[in-house]
Design an enzyme around this catalytic site. Structure first.
Site, short mmCIF file in Angstrom:
data_model
loop_
_atom_site.label_atom_id
_atom_site.label_comp_id
_atom_site.label_asym_id
_atom_site.label_seq_id
_atom_site.Cartn_x
_atom_site.Cartn_y
_atom_site.Cartn_z
N GLY A 190 48.90 59.63 -35.69
CA GLY A 190 50.35 59.49 -35.75
C GLY A 190 50.82 58.56 -36.84
O GLY A 190 51.97 58.65 -37.29
N GLU A 208 56.24 52.60 -31.30
CA GLU A 208 54.83 52.32 -31.05
C GLU A 208 54.73 51.14 -30.10
O GLU A 208 55.31 50.08 -30.35
CB GLU A 208 54.09 52.02 -32.36
CG GLU A 208 52.67 51.52 -32.21
CD GLU A 208 51.78 52.43 -31.38
OE1 GLU A 208 51.25 51.95 -30.36
OE2 GLU A 208 51.64 53.62 -31.75
N ARG A 213 49.26 48.16 -34.23
CA ARG A 213 49.22 49.44 -34.94
C ARG A 213 50.36 49.55 -35.95
O ARG A 213 50.18 50.10 -37.03
CB ARG A 213 49.27 50.60 -33.94
CG ARG A 213 47.98 50.75 -33.15
CD ARG A 213 48.01 51.95 -32.25
NE ARG A 213 46.69 52.20 -31.65
CZ ARG A 213 46.42 53.21 -30.84
NH1 ARG A 213 47.38 54.07 -30.53
NH2 ARG A 213 45.21 53.37 -30.35
N ALA A 278 49.19 61.62 -25.76
CA ALA A 278 49.59 62.15 -24.46
C ALA A 278 48.57 63.11 -23.87
O ALA A 278 48.65 63.44 -22.68
CB ALA A 278 50.95 62.84 -24.58
N TYR A 334 54.08 67.90 -31.69
CA TYR A 334 53.11 67.84 -32.78
C TYR A 334 51.68 67.77 -32.25
O TYR A 334 50.89 66.93 -32.65
CB TYR A 334 53.42 66.69 -33.72
CG TYR A 334 52.87 66.91 -35.12
CD1 TYR A 334 52.20 68.09 -35.44
CD2 TYR A 334 53.02 65.97 -36.11
CE1 TYR A 334 51.70 68.32 -36.70
CE2 TYR A 334 52.51 66.19 -37.39
CZ TYR A 334 51.85 67.37 -37.67
OH TYR A 334 51.35 67.59 -38.93
N CYS A 431 43.46 68.25 -49.26
CA CYS A 431 44.54 69.16 -49.65
C CYS A 431 44.31 70.48 -48.94
O CYS A 431 43.20 70.78 -48.49
CB CYS A 431 44.64 69.35 -51.16
SG CYS A 431 43.40 70.43 -51.88
#
Length: 588
Positions: A190, A208, A213, A278, A334, A431
């Site tokens: 993340g 956060e 972090r 999660a 996401y 990439c």
């Protein structure tokens, strides 16, 4: 029940790891050959303190994603790699070496299986029982397959996702300029979000719960500022958006609390998503109402109470996302399975406005933005300089842009990466390249890999390069709530495809092949694979590259062609990919 990763936490870090504290570098090797040396260096790179989230407990990223099952297992893996012959293969079962067999010189040096449980037993409860007994390990995706390169590993995927979102929803805009993205989770994966937003000219507010972090992302240039005051964050973000300036701020707070706080202030971002851990309600996600230290204590003392508090918070989190979507925000999950978690454990949610929703009332990122790329075999291609010399990566940057002069997006990405992305551990680059076979019958990935091999051979690159990828790729995953969500033919849960991918890449001679369960979305919710190819400048390495980087992206093309996607069928025709049993219905 014991705390997750108890087996790893019961011993002090290995003396070998403390001596390394990252991958060896240079041209001298301690193994029989570069293929074995590459495995040793990639394992140690995963546990470099610059790379891993909690290396002293063998945790690389994603809550409890480990590189080895225990420090004893880590030591044993290194010992076996040092003596492994060119015609031998080391077997690693959930982070523990379990066998060495004579195979042949182009067989994989290492075969890895992590976190795999039989269907009816593939859940967190069964997994944690076995983990506490030291019998299994959570490998996440690139943690247990020794392919993690720090936050850069996800940055281009996040960048591409947000760029596609901007094209879809704001076609007349300059990317995300003037738009505010609200998200959460600044861990190893993340943590890429703020930089990906600002690379797309947007503004990011990222919640956060762990202050350390946020500070780490600021130190590495992925996030600009931090604050404990949500009102201040909104004020700064709004001012930046109105000025059209890229900006990012980390807000210290629980994700659900922060999103609800935005709604309480009548603030609705343009885009809302998250990358909290999660997928694991016990060892990944933090419940509201607790500091990190207090939550860790609750997890140790009463894991069941922790789970309940965590799931309650997740339900609020999802409800807040849906409330923002109802108010006009573009919302997407996401890939952390927060929708699936809430649907399974809490059912429908009710927003603060009183609206009832199925947690799946907002989409996942793959069907929304990424699947057209997968249809062309396009996915995250990454490479690592075993020399430790950044100049080797800079030379490959030039090589990839020289090979693909027509790819404006790739050139823009390389320019942005050189400007903004700090190397963590061994220098590396990522990439997105695909199949798209050229007149020489080489795929994009194969063309670039062969070129790197030539640069190693002629001495322009100091030492071999390892080419690998994320498990999130076109043909390497079955994950009904993520990569294979909403497949056109309903084959979301069919797991034959990643198995075929691993078998095919083994047959093609990849140097490491791994098969994992549960990465990103939790045990029982996905099956996925990875591979490495070591480019040492030899003719044999060039042949391996031609094979593996044809079979690997080719699996993405045929998987989506079989599901009836027109883009994949067009790619198969254009690139000469054989797709048996094509009929008229498939082409509709």
């Amino acid at each position: 029940m014991d705390t997750p990763s108890a087996a790893a936490e019961t011993s002090e870090p290995s003396a070998q790891w403390q001596a390394y504290r990252g991958a060896p570098t240079g041209t001298d090797i301690e193994c029989e050959g570069w293929r074995q040396e590459a495995a040793l260096r990639m394992l140690n790179n995963n546990l470099d303190p610059e790379v891993a989230e909690d290396p002293e407990n063998l945790v690389v990223y994603g809550g409890t994603g480990q590189a080895a099952r225990s420090w004893d297992a880590y030591d044993a893996i290194l010992d076996e790699l040092r003596t492994l012959a060119d015609a031998e293969t080391l077997l690693v079962q959930s982070g523990k070496p379990v066998g060495v067999f004579e195979t042949h010189e182009r067989a994989p040096s290492v075969l890895i299986a992590n976190s795999n449980l039989v269907g009816n037993w593939a859940d967190w409860e069964q997994f944690h029982e076995l983990e506490a007994e030291g019998k299994i390990m959570y490998g996440q995706m690139t943690a247990g397959s020794w392919a993690y390169i720090g936050t850069q590993g996800i940055i281009q995927g996040t960048f591409e996702t947000l760029a596609e979102l901007a094209r879809d929803h704001y076609p007349d805009n300059d990317g995300l300029r003037g738009k505010i993205v609200a998200t959460a989770g600044l861990g190893g994966m993340g943590g890429a979000q703020p930089l990906a937003v600002t690379m797309n000219h947007g503004v990011c507010i990222a919640a956060e719960v762990d202050e350390a972090r946020i500070d780490r992302r600021i130190e590495t240039g992925y996030c600009m500022e931090r604050t404990d005051d949500l009102g201040e964050a909104i004020e700064r973000a709004t001012a930046a958006a109105e000025a059209g300036d890229p900006y990012s701020v980390g807000v210290h707070g629980n994700a659900a609390d922060v999103l609800e706080g935005m709604l309480d202030r009548d603030f609705v971002p343009d885009v809302v998503t998250d990358q909290t851990s999660a997928h694991d309600e016990l060892a990944g996600y933090y419940p509201s109402g607790y500091t990190v230290a207090d939550a860790d204590e609750l997890r140790d003392e009463d894991p069941d109470a922790y789970r309940e508090a965590s799931m309650d918070t997740m339900a609020r989190h999802v409800a807040a996302v849906l409330a923002m979507q109802d108010a006009g925000a573009v919302a997407f999950e996401y890939g952390n399975n927060i929708r699936g978690q809430v649907a399974a454990h809490r059912g429908d949610v009710t927003t603060t406005a009183g609206e009832s929703h199925d947690p799946f009332d907002f989409p996942g990122f793959v069907p929304a933005y990424i699947r057209p790329l997968f249809c062309r075999g396009k996915g995250p291609f990454r490479w690592v300089a075993l020399s430790g010399n950044p100049a080797d990566i800079h030379r490959t940057d030039r090589a990839v842009t020289e090979l693909f002069p027509e790819k404006d997006d790739l050139h823009r990405w390389i320019d942005l990466a050189q400007e903004h992305v700090q190397f963590q551990g061994l220098p590396s680059r990522v990439c997105w390249l695909g199949y798209c076979a050229a007149d020489d019958d080489l795929t994009e990935r194969a063309r670039f890999a062969v070129r790197i091999n030539e640069l190693v051979d002629n001495g322009e690159i100091e030492a071999p390069i390892v080419v690998t990828r994320d498990h999130l790729d076109a043909g390497s995953v079955a994950s009904p709530n993520r990569e294979t969500e909403a497949m056109r033919d309903g084959t979301d849960a069919v797991a034959d495809w990643p198995i075929l991918n691993a078998l095919l890449n083994t047959a093609a001679g990849a140097d490491i092949v791994s098969v994992h369960n549960g990465g990103g979305v939790g045990i029982g919710n996905s099956l996925h694979t990875n591979n490495h190819v070591v480019l040492d400048g030899s003719d044999a390495a060039a042949e391996t590259a031609r094979r593996v980087f044809t079979t690997d992206p080719g699996m993405g093309v045929i998987r989506h062609a079989d599901a009836g996607y027109a883009d994949a069928l067009v790619e198969a025709d254009a690139s000469g990919v054989t797709v048996p049993m094509r009929d008229a219905e498939r082409e509709q």
